[in-house]
Write an enzyme that holds these catalytic residues in place. Structure first.
Site, PDB file in Angstrom:
ATOM      1  N   LYS A 166      -7.620 -16.831 -35.734  1.00 15.93           N
ATOM      2  CA  LYS A 166      -8.401 -17.592 -34.745  1.00 15.93           C
ATOM      3  C   LYS A 166      -7.513 -18.494 -33.887  1.00 15.93           C
ATOM      4  CE  LYS A 166     -12.824 -17.100 -36.988  1.00 15.93           C
ATOM      5  NZ  LYS A 166     -12.490 -16.233 -38.151  1.00 15.93           N
TER       6      LYS A 166
HETATM    7  C1  LIG Z   1     -13.080 -15.006 -38.448  1.00 12.17           C
HETATM    8  C2  LIG Z   1     -12.323 -14.129 -39.378  1.00 12.17           C
HETATM    9  C3  LIG Z   1     -12.595 -12.749 -39.498  1.00 12.17           C
HETATM   10  C4  LIG Z   1     -13.731 -12.066 -38.754  1.00 12.17           C
HETATM   11  O1  LIG Z   1     -13.500 -12.019 -37.374  1.00 12.17           O
HETATM   12  P1  LIG Z   1     -14.705 -11.706 -36.364  1.00 12.17           P
HETATM   13  O2  LIG Z   1     -14.136 -11.888 -35.003  1.00 12.17           O
HETATM   14  O3  LIG Z   1     -15.766 -12.741 -36.689  1.00 12.17           O
HETATM   15  O4  LIG Z   1     -15.181 -10.332 -36.638  1.00 12.17           O
HETATM   16  C5  LIG Z   1     -11.802 -11.992 -40.352  1.00 12.17           C
HETATM   17  N1  LIG Z   1     -10.808 -12.548 -41.068  1.00 12.17           N
HETATM   18  C6  LIG Z   1     -10.521 -13.882 -40.989  1.00 12.17           C
HETATM   19  C7  LIG Z   1      -9.426 -14.425 -41.823  1.00 12.17           C
HETATM   20  C8  LIG Z   1     -11.260 -14.714 -40.146  1.00 12.17           C
HETATM   21  O5  LIG Z   1     -10.965 -16.026 -40.080  1.00 12.17           O
END
Ligand SMILES: *Cc1c(COP(=O)(O)O)cnc(C)c1O
Length: 465
Positions: free
Chosen positions: A112
């Site tokens: 993120k």
């Molecule tokens: C947010 C997240 C996901 C999922 O991503 P999306 O964009 O919501 O599909 C997968 N792995 C981790 C470690 C995350 O923080």
């Protein structure tokens, strides 16, 4: 570039407006009026570019006139300068055809950061031209909160209030939020579950008076600019593995369908993607939707991959809209039906359109642990549970063996140390860049899951627009 709503009844916005907006006023999600198209020559010209230069080339058509190229490059240089790897998102080879794309070299150890570090700078830049102050309010089960706080800390004209369920996020995740002492960062531990925290945030946005007074804004993955920033690493990785001459497949551990939707956008732009594998844990609504057309919610089961413990994937609406011929009225009707009954069927057009590019797999706790052990024993890589869900799906995929298969590694193993230790017997060490996390003081208020108490706290500490 103009942005339209998936529900067809909101005025189009430009890139600056769509970055500062959350949900469209008609309840839909924004996406570009048309996909920019990259020729094979344009993709070939990305070979050898740095991550920042790739980012500028890929994002320029989406940004349009909102920023000139030098300004965009300056923001990317600043955002990705905070990553601890020179390649920003390096590829690591696992065997003769499997690769990991490591997306966790940012400040808070999860993918993120790739989008939120840029989004924080975009907010500050666009707000500097305006006479407004923004208040970001969010609920987090861990990764979004820490990445958003790191990205917003110290930025001008914006405050962030992040709610997390008290005692239900990992100690690393909590400390990544509560040890940030910037005056515009406010942590609230809610006596309740993530759903309770999320319900409070939704109620705040629904309270027009409160939302208007403090110019509430969101940083979850419904924000278009986040998805745009994630398109970049699909290009960056595929070009390194032979695109445009050779197609590449990706396996994506999926929750809210943001990360994998960015892969779909890359394919729409002309990147030769052989397959996008949507990997879910036992919360498998997307697996059911893509394999049989059944998009219906169930109870959320808590797993070792909390960032994927989701039963309604907001960004899926963007895919359905695009696959359904971009008919806003039909999309609004389909989504209203889903909101009323918590269930819907994909149309034949949507299901058939998805089948051309997507595959999906549902990975349970045993498959996840096996993938973690295989990575460790066969390839010498310690991976986190979310990445392991992606890798398990990649290893089970039925694909042309000549196609390189890239699993998106979405979190650093140290962020989920307990689960990694259970599966592999190794307890990953925290990387040096967060090494003194456990020595830092924490700042956080605890509040009951009560609308009056939480809004009173925010009103007392936020800046009115
Ligand atoms: C947010 C997240 C996901 C999922 O991503 P999306 O964009 O919501 O599909 C997968 N792995 C981790 C470690 C995350 O923080």
């Amino acid at each position: 570039m103009r942005y339209i709503s998936t529900r067809g009844a909101a005025p189009p916005l430009d890139f600056e407006q769509v970055t500062l907006a959350g949900l469209a006023p008609d309840g839909g999600l924004y996406l570009p009026e048309r996909w920019p198209s990259f020729s094979a020559d344009a993709i070939a010209a990305l070979a050898g570019l740095s991550y920042v230069d790739t980012a500028v080339a890929v994002m320029k058509p989406f940004v349009g006139d909102a920023l000139d190229e030098d300004a965009l490059r300056a923001l990317c240089t600043q955002a990705y300068g905070r990553f601890s790897h020179a390649a920003v998102t390096p590829l690591v080879q696992l065997d003769e055809r499997q690769w990991l794309l490591e997306l966790f070299h940012g400040p808070t150890l999860a993918f993120k950061d790739v989008a939120l570090q840029l989004l924080g700078l975009l907010f500050e830049r666009f707000l500097s031209n305006r006479d407004t102050h923004l208040t970001i309010v969010g609920a987090t089960s861990g990764d979004t909160g820490s990445a958003a706080i790191d990205a917003i800390a110290g930025r001008a004209k914006v405050d962030i209030f992040m709610l997390h369920p008290e005692g239900r996020v990992s100690d690393v995740q909590r400390r990544q939020m509560t040890t940030v002492f910037a005056p515009n960062v406010h942590n609230i531990a809610i006596d309740g579950s993530f759903d309770d925290a999320q319900a409070l945030v939704k109620a705040m946005f629904a309270d027009r008076d409160f939302a208007g007074r403090f110019a509430l804004s969101a940083v979850n993955s419904i924000n278009w600019a986040r998805l745009m920033a994630q398109v970049v690493y699909y290009f960056y990785a595929a070009v390194r593995l032979g695109a445009p001459g050779r197609p590449v497949a990706f396996s994506v551990p999926t929750g809210n369908f943001g990360d994998v939707f960015a892969g779909y956008v890359a394919a729409k732009m002309g990147l030769p993607i052989a397959r996008l594998i949507v990997a879910t844990n036992v919360n498998d609504i997307l697996y059911r939707a893509l394999s049989s057309g059944d998009y219906s919610t169930g109870e959320v089961t808590a797993t070792a991959t909390p960032s994927m413990d989701i039963q309604v994937s907001s960004n899926f609406e963007r895919l359905l809209f695009d696959l359904g011929g971009r008919d806003g009225q039909a999309m609004a009707a389909q989504m209203h039906g889903f909101e009323a009954t918590k269930a819907m069927r994909l149309t034949d057009g949507q299901l058939g359109g998805a089948a051309g590019l997507f595959a999906s797999a549902r990975i349970d706790a045993d498959d996840m642990a096996l993938a973690m052990r295989w990575a460790s024993e066969a390839a010498g890589q310690v991976i986190d549970p979310h990445s392991a869900v992606g890798l398990a799906a990649a290893r089970a995929a039925d694909l042309d063996p000549a196609v390189p298969l890239v699993t998106l590694a979405t979190a650093h193993s140290a962020k989920f140390r307990d689960a990694v230790e259970r599966a592999t017997g190794n307890r990953p060490a925290l990387p040096a860049r967060v090494g003194d996390l456990f020595a830092r003081a924490e700042r956080c208020v605890s509040l009951p899951a009560d609308f009056g108490a939480v809004t009173a706290h925010i009103a007392a500490h936020a800046t009115p627009r």
